[in-house]
Motif scaffolding. Structure first.
Motif, PDB file in Angstrom:
ATOM      1  N   LEU A 283       4.978  -8.755  -9.069  1.00 57.90           N
ATOM      2  CA  LEU A 283       3.565  -8.446  -8.840  1.00 57.90           C
ATOM      3  C   LEU A 283       3.286  -8.152  -7.371  1.00 57.90           C
ATOM      4  O   LEU A 283       2.474  -7.284  -7.047  1.00 57.90           O
ATOM      5  CB  LEU A 283       2.693  -9.605  -9.325  1.00 57.90           C
ATOM      6  N   CYS A 284       3.950  -8.876  -6.475  1.00 56.66           N
ATOM      7  CA  CYS A 284       3.755  -8.633  -5.035  1.00 56.66           C
ATOM      8  C   CYS A 284       4.220  -7.231  -4.656  1.00 56.66           C
ATOM      9  O   CYS A 284       3.532  -6.512  -3.918  1.00 56.66           O
ATOM     10  CB  CYS A 284       4.505  -9.679  -4.218  1.00 56.66           C
TER      11      CYS A 284
ATOM     12  N   ALA B  26       2.774  -1.627  -3.316  1.00 57.32           N
ATOM     13  CA  ALA B  26       2.918  -0.188  -3.565  1.00 57.32           C
ATOM     14  C   ALA B  26       1.563   0.462  -3.821  1.00 57.32           C
ATOM     15  O   ALA B  26       1.252   1.533  -3.279  1.00 57.32           O
ATOM     16  CB  ALA B  26       3.847   0.034  -4.752  1.00 57.32           C
ATOM     17  N   ILE B  27       0.724  -0.185  -4.630  1.00 60.07           N
ATOM     18  CA  ILE B  27      -0.613   0.353  -4.910  1.00 60.07           C
ATOM     19  C   ILE B  27      -1.464   0.374  -3.642  1.00 60.07           C
ATOM     20  O   ILE B  27      -2.230   1.316  -3.396  1.00 60.07           O
ATOM     21  CB  ILE B  27      -1.291  -0.463  -6.016  1.00 60.07           C
ATOM     22  N   THR B  28      -1.322  -0.651  -2.799  1.00 59.03           N
ATOM     23  CA  THR B  28      -2.072  -0.704  -1.543  1.00 59.03           C
ATOM     24  C   THR B  28      -1.689   0.446  -0.623  1.00 59.03           C
ATOM     25  O   THR B  28      -2.554   1.082  -0.001  1.00 59.03           O
ATOM     26  CB  THR B  28      -1.816  -2.047  -0.838  1.00 59.03           C
TER      27      THR B  28
ATOM     28  N   GLY C  43      -3.012   5.453   1.943  1.00 58.69           N
ATOM     29  CA  GLY C  43      -2.678   6.837   2.249  1.00 58.69           C
ATOM     30  C   GLY C  43      -3.764   7.801   1.795  1.00 58.69           C
ATOM     31  O   GLY C  43      -4.099   8.748   2.509  1.00 58.69           O
ATOM     32  N   SER C  44      -4.334   7.544   0.624  1.00 60.21           N
ATOM     33  CA  SER C  44      -5.418   8.399   0.129  1.00 60.21           C
ATOM     34  C   SER C  44      -6.646   8.314   1.028  1.00 60.21           C
ATOM     35  O   SER C  44      -7.271   9.324   1.345  1.00 60.21           O
ATOM     36  CB  SER C  44      -5.776   7.991  -1.300  1.00 60.21           C
ATOM     37  N   TYR C  45      -6.982   7.085   1.472  1.00 63.04           N
ATOM     38  CA  TYR C  45      -8.140   6.913   2.356  1.00 63.04           C
ATOM     39  C   TYR C  45      -7.896   7.590   3.708  1.00 63.04           C
ATOM     40  O   TYR C  45      -8.788   8.256   4.250  1.00 63.04           O
ATOM     41  CB  TYR C  45      -8.422   5.434   2.553  1.00 63.04           C
ATOM     42  N   SER C  46      -6.699   7.427   4.247  1.00 67.91           N
ATOM     43  CA  SER C  46      -6.393   7.994   5.558  1.00 67.91           C
ATOM     44  C   SER C  46      -6.427   9.520   5.522  1.00 67.91           C
ATOM     45  O   SER C  46      -6.799  10.157   6.513  1.00 67.91           O
ATOM     46  CB  SER C  46      -5.012   7.525   6.028  1.00 67.91           C
ATOM     47  N   PHE C  47      -6.048  10.108   4.391  1.00 66.00           N
ATOM     48  CA  PHE C  47      -6.003  11.561   4.301  1.00 66.00           C
ATOM     49  C   PHE C  47      -7.398  12.173   4.189  1.00 66.00           C
ATOM     50  O   PHE C  47      -7.634  13.295   4.636  1.00 66.00           O
ATOM     51  CB  PHE C  47      -5.160  11.978   3.093  1.00 66.00           C
ATOM     52  N   THR C  48      -8.338  11.421   3.609  1.00 65.21           N
ATOM     53  CA  THR C  48      -9.684  11.964   3.370  1.00 65.21           C
ATOM     54  C   THR C  48     -10.720  11.470   4.372  1.00 65.21           C
ATOM     55  O   THR C  48     -11.869  11.892   4.307  1.00 65.21           O
ATOM     56  CB  THR C  48     -10.148  11.606   1.952  1.00 65.21           C
ATOM     57  N   HIS C  49     -10.352  10.561   5.294  1.00 72.01           N
ATOM     58  CA  HIS C  49     -11.307  10.031   6.268  1.00 72.01           C
ATOM     59  C   HIS C  49     -10.728  10.136   7.674  1.00 72.01           C
ATOM     60  O   HIS C  49      -9.517  10.274   7.856  1.00 72.01           O
ATOM     61  CB  HIS C  49     -11.642   8.561   5.966  1.00 72.01           C
ATOM     62  N   THR C  50     -11.613  10.060   8.655  1.00 71.63           N
ATOM     63  CA  THR C  50     -11.170   9.999  10.052  1.00 71.63           C
ATOM     64  C   THR C  50     -10.750   8.573  10.377  1.00 71.63           C
ATOM     65  O   THR C  50     -11.459   7.618  10.074  1.00 71.63           O
ATOM     66  CB  THR C  50     -12.304  10.435  10.996  1.00 71.63           C
TER      67      THR C  50
ATOM     68  N   SER D 109       5.693   3.615  -0.807  1.00 72.24           N
ATOM     69  CA  SER D 109       5.171   3.198  -2.107  1.00 72.24           C
ATOM     70  C   SER D 109       6.092   3.648  -3.238  1.00 72.24           C
ATOM     71  O   SER D 109       6.299   2.919  -4.213  1.00 72.24           O
ATOM     72  CB  SER D 109       3.762   3.755  -2.312  1.00 72.24           C
ATOM     73  N   LEU D 110       6.677   4.851  -3.146  1.00 75.35           N
ATOM     74  CA  LEU D 110       7.608   5.317  -4.172  1.00 75.35           C
ATOM     75  C   LEU D 110       8.865   4.448  -4.219  1.00 75.35           C
ATOM     76  O   LEU D 110       9.383   4.156  -5.303  1.00 75.35           O
ATOM     77  CB  LEU D 110       7.984   6.775  -3.912  1.00 75.35           C
ATOM     78  N   CYS D 111       9.338   4.035  -3.054  1.00 66.92           N
ATOM     79  CA  CYS D 111      10.500   3.128  -3.029  1.00 66.92           C
ATOM     80  C   CYS D 111      10.171   1.809  -3.701  1.00 66.92           C
ATOM     81  O   CYS D 111      10.976   1.259  -4.483  1.00 66.92           O
ATOM     82  CB  CYS D 111      10.943   2.902  -1.580  1.00 66.92           C
ATOM     83  N   LEU D 112       8.988   1.264  -3.423  1.00 68.26           N
ATOM     84  CA  LEU D 112       8.590  -0.001  -4.042  1.00 68.26           C
ATOM     85  C   LEU D 112       8.418   0.149  -5.548  1.00 68.26           C
ATOM     86  O   LEU D 112       8.817  -0.741  -6.321  1.00 68.26           O
ATOM     87  CB  LEU D 112       7.287  -0.498  -3.400  1.00 68.26           C
ATOM     88  N   LEU D 113       7.830   1.264  -5.979  1.00 66.68           N
ATOM     89  CA  LEU D 113       7.687   1.499  -7.416  1.00 66.68           C
ATOM     90  C   LEU D 113       9.051   1.645  -8.084  1.00 66.68           C
ATOM     91  O   LEU D 113       9.245   1.216  -9.232  1.00 66.68           O
ATOM     92  CB  LEU D 113       6.839   2.746  -7.662  1.00 66.68           C
ATOM     93  N   GLY D 114      10.011   2.258  -7.382  1.00 70.53           N
ATOM     94  CA  GLY D 114      11.368   2.355  -7.918  1.00 70.53           C
ATOM     95  C   GLY D 114      12.012   0.991  -8.098  1.00 70.53           C
ATOM     96  O   GLY D 114      12.676   0.728  -9.114  1.00 70.53           O
TER      97      GLY D 114
END
Length: 278
Positions: free
Chosen positions: A25-26, A31-33, A38-45, A239-244
């Motif tokens: 779970l950790c 990974a989700i965090t 990354g999504s927030y950083s890409f769409t915000h300053t 995150s992809l490494c953690l999901l793997g």
């Protein structure tokens, strides 16, 4: 055939191995965090963390931690001679090969002054002091912490939000990105009062002034689009490494319990053979 039951195996693993499930779970949460960040950083300053301690907001915040007090053995009207270079918006000069180049800036900054002694109204006057670079948390390449920074603050009547700051220091010490706006040239010839900067509690006999800085988002250095792209790519890769790893743990847990169940049933078959022969 019929032994590999992923959902049943995973349920058995969760019930029999709480520490392993907690670790899973950790990793999944991390990974989700990373994906959300990354999504927030890409769409915000986003502020640049590399310049968080070297921008003008940080410098003004360090300056506002000091009390500017007139010396006890001198009158509050004691003046110092105005420095000619302070009348310039920006002046860079080199005195010698051993002296670093100096830069003088005349800027309009979000500083508010208050008079602790209540000795009168605050209007049309200025304060001058000298501090060490280490006191303002300024760092420069190949420069020591004992470099002197000259500061002059001019306050005008009817203005309780901004202050005209004249600062003179080695060029490498001053943040030169996202400079505050230049202060308008005053037609009044105001000679500054010489004060000492101290972070100790002033005595009742001293005339002291406190500064209060306000964080200005316009003075915060933000990440460029290219820098944000690099940061987001690294977050997604992590995150992809953690999901793997999470996927490998899931497969390992399901296969392990399938093999254990198969081994268990094979043992029962071996135990039942003598009964059949007899």
């Amino acid at each position: 055939m019929g032994f590999w039951q992923p959902m049943t195996n995973l349920k058995d693993y969760v019930s029999q191995n709480p520490p392993g499930f907690t670790f899973f779970l950790c990793l999944l949460t991390l990974a989700i965090t990373f994906i959300c960040l990354g999504s927030y950083s890409f769409t915000h300053t986003v502020p640049n963390p590399d310049t968080a301690e070297s921008d003008w907001n940080h410098l003004l915040s360090s300056l506002s931690q000091f009390q500017l007090c007139v010396k006890i053995n001198s009158s509050s009207s004691e003046l110092v001679s105005p420095v000619p270079s302070l009348l310039m918006d920006r002046d860079t000069s080199v005195n010698s090969t051993k002296t670093p180049p100096l830069t003088t800036l005349y800027l309009k900054v979000p500083l508010i002054v208050t008079n602790n002694s209540n000795s009168g109204s605050l209007k049309d006057f200025s304060l001058h002091t000298a501090l060490k670079a280490s006191q303002l948390h300024l760092r420069g390449l190949n420069l020591g912490d004992n470099e002197i920074v000259n500061v002059t603050l001019e306050f005008f009547s009817g203005n309780d939000t901004y202050t005209c700051l004249t600062i003179s220091a080695p060029t490498q010490l001053l943040p030169m990105t996202l400079l505050p706006p230049e202060c308008p040239v005053s037609e009044k010839n105001i000679s500054p009062i010489h004060v000492e900067a101290s972070n100790k509690q002033p005595t009742s006999a001293q005339t002291c002034y406190s500064l209060h800085s306000k964080n200005d988002p316009a003075l915060t250095v933000m990440l460029t689009q290219e820098e944000k792209t690099v940061a987001v790519r690294h977050l997604l890769e992590a995150s992809l490494c953690l999901l793997g790893v999470c996927l490998i743990l899931c497969v390992a847990a399901s296969v392990t319990h399938s093999l254990m169940r198969r081994h268990h049933w094979n043992g029962l078959d071996l135990q039942s053979e003598p009964l059949i022969d007899s």
